[in-house]
Write a protein that holds these residues in place. Structure first.
Motif, PDB file in Angstrom:
ATOM      1  N   THR A  17       0.813  -1.213   0.000  1.00  0.00           N
ATOM      2  CA  THR A  17       0.000   0.000   0.000  1.00  0.00           C
ATOM      3  C   THR A  17       0.851   1.270   0.000  1.00  0.00           C
ATOM      4  N   ILE A  18       2.148   1.134   0.181  1.00  0.00           N
ATOM      5  CA  ILE A  18       3.019   2.301   0.214  1.00  0.00           C
ATOM      6  C   ILE A  18       3.346   2.733  -1.219  1.00  0.00           C
ATOM      7  N   ARG A  19       3.137   4.013  -1.508  1.00  0.00           N
ATOM      8  CA  ARG A  19       3.429   4.554  -2.838  1.00  0.00           C
ATOM      9  C   ARG A  19       4.612   5.505  -2.720  1.00  0.00           C
ATOM     10  N   PHE A  20       5.698   5.156  -3.402  1.00  0.00           N
ATOM     11  CA  PHE A  20       6.870   6.022  -3.407  1.00  0.00           C
ATOM     12  C   PHE A  20       6.688   7.115  -4.446  1.00  0.00           C
ATOM     13  N   PRO A  21       7.121   8.340  -4.157  1.00  0.00           N
ATOM     14  CA  PRO A  21       7.092   9.383  -5.190  1.00  0.00           C
ATOM     15  C   PRO A  21       8.144   9.073  -6.262  1.00  0.00           C
ATOM     16  N   VAL A  22       7.959   9.639  -7.430  1.00  0.00           N
ATOM     17  CA  VAL A  22       8.854   9.359  -8.556  1.00  0.00           C
ATOM     18  C   VAL A  22      10.291   9.769  -8.236  1.00  0.00           C
ATOM     19  N   THR A  23      10.465  10.781  -7.403  1.00  0.00           N
ATOM     20  CA  THR A  23      11.820  11.194  -7.036  1.00  0.00           C
ATOM     21  C   THR A  23      12.514  10.123  -6.196  1.00  0.00           C
ATOM     22  N   ALA A  85      23.758   6.954 -16.272  1.00  0.00           N
ATOM     23  CA  ALA A  85      24.337   8.136 -16.929  1.00  0.00           C
ATOM     24  C   ALA A  85      23.315   9.267 -17.024  1.00  0.00           C
ATOM     25  N   VAL A  86      22.101   8.952 -17.456  1.00  0.00           N
ATOM     26  CA  VAL A  86      21.063   9.985 -17.599  1.00  0.00           C
ATOM     27  C   VAL A  86      20.727  10.590 -16.237  1.00  0.00           C
ATOM     28  N   SER A  87      20.587   9.752 -15.244  1.00  0.00           N
ATOM     29  CA  SER A  87      20.277  10.253 -13.900  1.00  0.00           C
ATOM     30  C   SER A  87      21.453  11.045 -13.325  1.00  0.00           C
ATOM     31  N   GLY A  88      22.666  10.631 -13.630  1.00  0.00           N
ATOM     32  CA  GLY A  88      23.837  11.385 -13.189  1.00  0.00           C
ATOM     33  C   GLY A  88      23.884  12.761 -13.814  1.00  0.00           C
ATOM     34  N   ILE A  89      23.547  12.850 -15.092  1.00  0.00           N
ATOM     35  CA  ILE A  89      23.471  14.151 -15.762  1.00  0.00           C
ATOM     36  C   ILE A  89      22.386  15.005 -15.121  1.00  0.00           C
ATOM     37  N   GLY A  97      22.707  24.232 -10.763  1.00  0.00           N
ATOM     38  CA  GLY A  97      21.664  25.244 -10.725  1.00  0.00           C
ATOM     39  C   GLY A  97      20.868  25.399 -11.998  1.00  0.00           C
ATOM     40  N   TYR A  98      21.012  24.491 -12.954  1.00  0.00           N
ATOM     41  CA  TYR A  98      20.244  24.594 -14.200  1.00  0.00           C
ATOM     42  C   TYR A  98      18.815  24.080 -14.036  1.00  0.00           C
ATOM     43  N   LEU A  99      18.580  23.277 -13.004  1.00  0.00           N
ATOM     44  CA  LEU A  99      17.229  22.816 -12.694  1.00  0.00           C
ATOM     45  C   LEU A  99      16.867  23.353 -11.318  1.00  0.00           C
ATOM     46  N   ALA A 100      15.644  23.843 -11.205  1.00  0.00           N
ATOM     47  CA  ALA A 100      15.197  24.390  -9.923  1.00  0.00           C
ATOM     48  C   ALA A 100      15.145  23.286  -8.866  1.00  0.00           C
ATOM     49  N   GLU A 101      15.405  23.656  -7.640  1.00  0.00           N
ATOM     50  CA  GLU A 101      15.366  22.686  -6.553  1.00  0.00           C
ATOM     51  C   GLU A 101      14.003  22.711  -5.883  1.00  0.00           C
ATOM     52  N   THR A 102      12.990  22.389  -6.663  1.00  0.00           N
ATOM     53  CA  THR A 102      11.625  22.308  -6.148  1.00  0.00           C
ATOM     54  C   THR A 102      11.118  20.891  -6.358  1.00  0.00           C
ATOM     55  N   LEU A 103      10.062  20.550  -5.631  1.00  0.00           N
ATOM     56  CA  LEU A 103       9.491  19.210  -5.772  1.00  0.00           C
ATOM     57  C   LEU A 103       8.964  18.994  -7.186  1.00  0.00           C
ATOM     58  N   GLN A 104       8.344  20.016  -7.754  1.00  0.00           N
ATOM     59  CA  GLN A 104       7.794  19.892  -9.113  1.00  0.00           C
ATOM     60  C   GLN A 104       8.912  19.673 -10.143  1.00  0.00           C
ATOM     61  N   ALA A 105       9.981  20.450 -10.055  1.00  0.00           N
ATOM     62  CA  ALA A 105      11.092  20.298 -10.999  1.00  0.00           C
ATOM     63  C   ALA A 105      11.787  18.957 -10.802  1.00  0.00           C
ATOM     64  N   GLU A 111      10.917  12.069 -14.133  1.00  0.00           N
ATOM     65  CA  GLU A 111      10.084  11.455 -15.174  1.00  0.00           C
ATOM     66  C   GLU A 111      10.773  11.518 -16.533  1.00  0.00           C
ATOM     67  N   VAL A 112      11.399  12.647 -16.825  1.00  0.00           N
ATOM     68  CA  VAL A 112      12.117  12.802 -18.093  1.00  0.00           C
ATOM     69  C   VAL A 112      13.289  11.826 -18.159  1.00  0.00           C
ATOM     70  N   ALA A 113      14.021  11.676 -17.058  1.00  0.00           N
ATOM     71  CA  ALA A 113      15.157  10.748 -17.027  1.00  0.00           C
ATOM     72  C   ALA A 113      14.696   9.318 -17.270  1.00  0.00           C
ATOM     73  N   ILE A 114      13.591   8.934 -16.660  1.00  0.00           N
ATOM     74  CA  ILE A 114      13.052   7.583 -16.868  1.00  0.00           C
ATOM     75  C   ILE A 114      12.596   7.427 -18.310  1.00  0.00           C
ATOM     76  N   GLY A 115      11.956   8.447 -18.860  1.00  0.00           N
ATOM     77  CA  GLY A 115      11.500   8.385 -20.256  1.00  0.00           C
ATOM     78  C   GLY A 115      12.656   8.260 -21.235  1.00  0.00           C
ATOM     79  N   ILE A 116      13.700   9.035 -21.030  1.00  0.00           N
ATOM     80  CA  ILE A 116      14.887   8.947 -21.896  1.00  0.00           C
ATOM     81  C   ILE A 116      15.498   7.555 -21.804  1.00  0.00           C
ATOM     82  N   THR A 117      15.517   7.002 -20.596  1.00  0.00           N
ATOM     83  CA  THR A 117      16.089   5.669 -20.417  1.00  0.00           C
ATOM     84  C   THR A 117      15.271   4.607 -21.146  1.00  0.00           C
ATOM     85  N   VAL A 118      13.957   4.748 -21.161  1.00  0.00           N
ATOM     86  CA  VAL A 118      13.121   3.795 -21.895  1.00  0.00           C
ATOM     87  C   VAL A 118      13.500   3.809 -23.374  1.00  0.00           C
TER      88      VAL A 118
END
Length: 129
Positions: A17-23, A85-89, A97-105, A111-118
């Motif tokens: 029943t535990i749902r992990f966030p995508v992060t 590699a994608v997640s490391g990038i 600082g190229y990506l905001a440090e917010t939960l939404q970003a 999600e984008v990293a997982i999509g690129i990996t697919v």
């Protein structure tokens, strides 16, 4: 003397029943693929050593790589390496600082990293087979 306090905390023992966030999933996958890449390095170095040892060793390595199981393992190694590699990038972009440090970003970039990996995983499958 001292009072005993009875803690009334809820206990959830049903892990399904535990749902992990995508992060969190992204972070766990990055660590797991790092370990897979480390183990894969040993396999790949062994295969390289075998292929360079002699003409017979090269033939033996080629025979090993002809099997479905070896191709599946190689596809898994390439997929793990691609995700790592994608997640490391992604992490470096956040650190610089190229990506905001917010939960939404963070969620969106995971999600984008997982999509690129697919996509890279499909390309690795085409390459291997």
């Amino acid at each position: 003397m001292g009072k005993t306090v009875k803690k009334q905390r809820p206990v959830n023992l049903d892990l399904s029943t535990i749902r992990f966030p995508v992060t969190a999933i992204s972070s766990i996958l990055h660590r797991v693929t790092g370990v897979i890449t480390l183990v894969a390095l040993a396999i790949l170095l062994w295969l390289l050593g075998l292929s360079l040892s002699s003409p017979e060793g090269f033939q033996h390595a080629a025979t090993i790589m002809d099997g479905f199981f070896a191709k599946f393992i190689m596809w898994g190694i390439l997929t793990a390496l691609a995700y790592h590699a994608v997640s490391g990038i992604r992490h470096m972009l956040m650190d610089f600082g190229y990506l905001a440090e917010t939960l939404q970003a963070g969620s969106r970039s995971a999600e984008v990293a997982i999509g690129i990996t697919v996509v890279l995983s499909i390309l690795a499958g085409v390459l291997v087979w």
